[in-house]
Design an enzyme around this catalytic site. Sequence first.
Site, PDB file in Angstrom:
ATOM      1  N   ARG A 181       0.844  -1.193   0.000  1.00 36.06           N
ATOM      2  CA  ARG A 181       0.000   0.000   0.000  1.00 36.06           C
ATOM      3  C   ARG A 181       0.877   1.239   0.000  1.00 36.06           C
ATOM      4  O   ARG A 181       1.885   1.308   0.717  1.00 36.06           O
ATOM      5  CB  ARG A 181      -0.922   0.022   1.220  1.00 36.06           C
ATOM      6  CG  ARG A 181      -2.005  -1.046   1.180  1.00 36.06           C
ATOM      7  CD  ARG A 181      -2.950  -0.862   0.018  1.00 36.06           C
ATOM      8  NE  ARG A 181      -3.865  -1.979  -0.150  1.00 36.06           N
ATOM      9  CZ  ARG A 181      -4.621  -2.177  -1.209  1.00 36.06           C
ATOM     10  NH1 ARG A 181      -4.557  -1.336  -2.224  1.00 36.06           N
ATOM     11  NH2 ARG A 181      -5.435  -3.207  -1.264  1.00 36.06           N
ATOM     12  N   GLU A 210      -2.418   7.588  -4.848  1.00 38.25           N
ATOM     13  CA  GLU A 210      -2.714   7.119  -6.196  1.00 38.25           C
ATOM     14  C   GLU A 210      -4.171   7.406  -6.586  1.00 38.25           C
ATOM     15  O   GLU A 210      -5.060   7.383  -5.725  1.00 38.25           O
ATOM     16  CB  GLU A 210      -2.380   5.631  -6.355  1.00 38.25           C
ATOM     17  CG  GLU A 210      -3.146   4.682  -5.457  1.00 38.25           C
ATOM     18  CD  GLU A 210      -2.693   3.233  -5.668  1.00 38.25           C
ATOM     19  OE1 GLU A 210      -3.537   2.430  -6.109  1.00 38.25           O
ATOM     20  OE2 GLU A 210      -1.511   2.916  -5.414  1.00 38.25           O
ATOM     21  N   HIS A 228       0.069   0.226 -10.318  1.00 34.74           N
ATOM     22  CA  HIS A 228      -0.727  -0.706  -9.501  1.00 34.74           C
ATOM     23  C   HIS A 228      -1.280  -1.850 -10.358  1.00 34.74           C
ATOM     24  O   HIS A 228      -2.495  -2.032 -10.472  1.00 34.74           O
ATOM     25  CB  HIS A 228      -1.864   0.031  -8.784  1.00 34.74           C
ATOM     26  CG  HIS A 228      -2.310  -0.682  -7.536  1.00 34.74           C
ATOM     27  ND1 HIS A 228      -2.866  -0.021  -6.462  1.00 34.74           N
ATOM     28  CD2 HIS A 228      -2.273  -1.997  -7.176  1.00 34.74           C
ATOM     29  CE1 HIS A 228      -3.172  -0.886  -5.499  1.00 34.74           C
ATOM     30  NE2 HIS A 228      -2.805  -2.088  -5.919  1.00 34.74           N
TER      31      HIS A 228
END
Length: 271
Positions: A181, A210, A228
């Site tokens: 994360r 993000e 990601h």
Amino acid sequence: MELDMITLMLKHVLLEVKLQSRALLYCPRRSLTLRLDIQVSHTPVAVNSATADIAIFLMLGALRRIHIPYTAIRASRWRGPSPQLGHDPQDKVLGILGMGGIGRDVAARGKAFGMKIQYYNRSPLSPELEQGAKYVSFEELIRTSDVLSLNCSLTKATIGIIGKKEFELMKTGVIIINTARGKLIDEAALVEALNSGKVFSAGLDVYEEEPEVHTGLLQNPNVVLLPHVGTSTVETQRNMELLVLDNLANALKNGQLVTQVPEQKTQASKL
């Protein structure tokens, strides 16, 4: 009958991705029990291999500072104006923060590259799960790792767990990998550590805000960046979907989820 099934399905909210803790802030187990008794599931295990693969991909890229020659050849500049030597993974100390399923898969892959594995977890694992990895304190992990891979959950306690203080403790030339994360790392502190040379390179698949990415990371050629995509494979997405269906089926049949989020299990035990 159809109405009963719809009602049951509404009572079991299934999240098809790994949950960030903030998601549970919007649906705490205690308050939901008072309303709809909504159970929340996630998709662990199904994502382990693909996420570990991306971690190793980023690690190898960061060791070689691969962004520089990669972009140079695409711009018809061969290796670029100032080719740099990278590093081999062999005999490097791979430190893993969070030795859950993904962390253990990263460890297994790192071991195959001849790396020495150490880890920090909330508690030591059994020898069967450790597979030769060394359990160390959080401070020792930070001080002695050549490569630090973040594979822990995001909780109130782990937000910003890697910041200015931690970077100062690290070896000069350390490599940082984050596929967990984004908020685990203070990105401003990471940019500062990269610019000073404290951090040799970083490989990131997740970001603090993000889809926004810190300008200092975008502008630094020593950072390998991915948007990601850790679980973005046909096989992994299929496995995640099958696990979601297993959760739905078990919820409708038995009233229980196969993979209920651990935070909710803990809260339920306190009711």
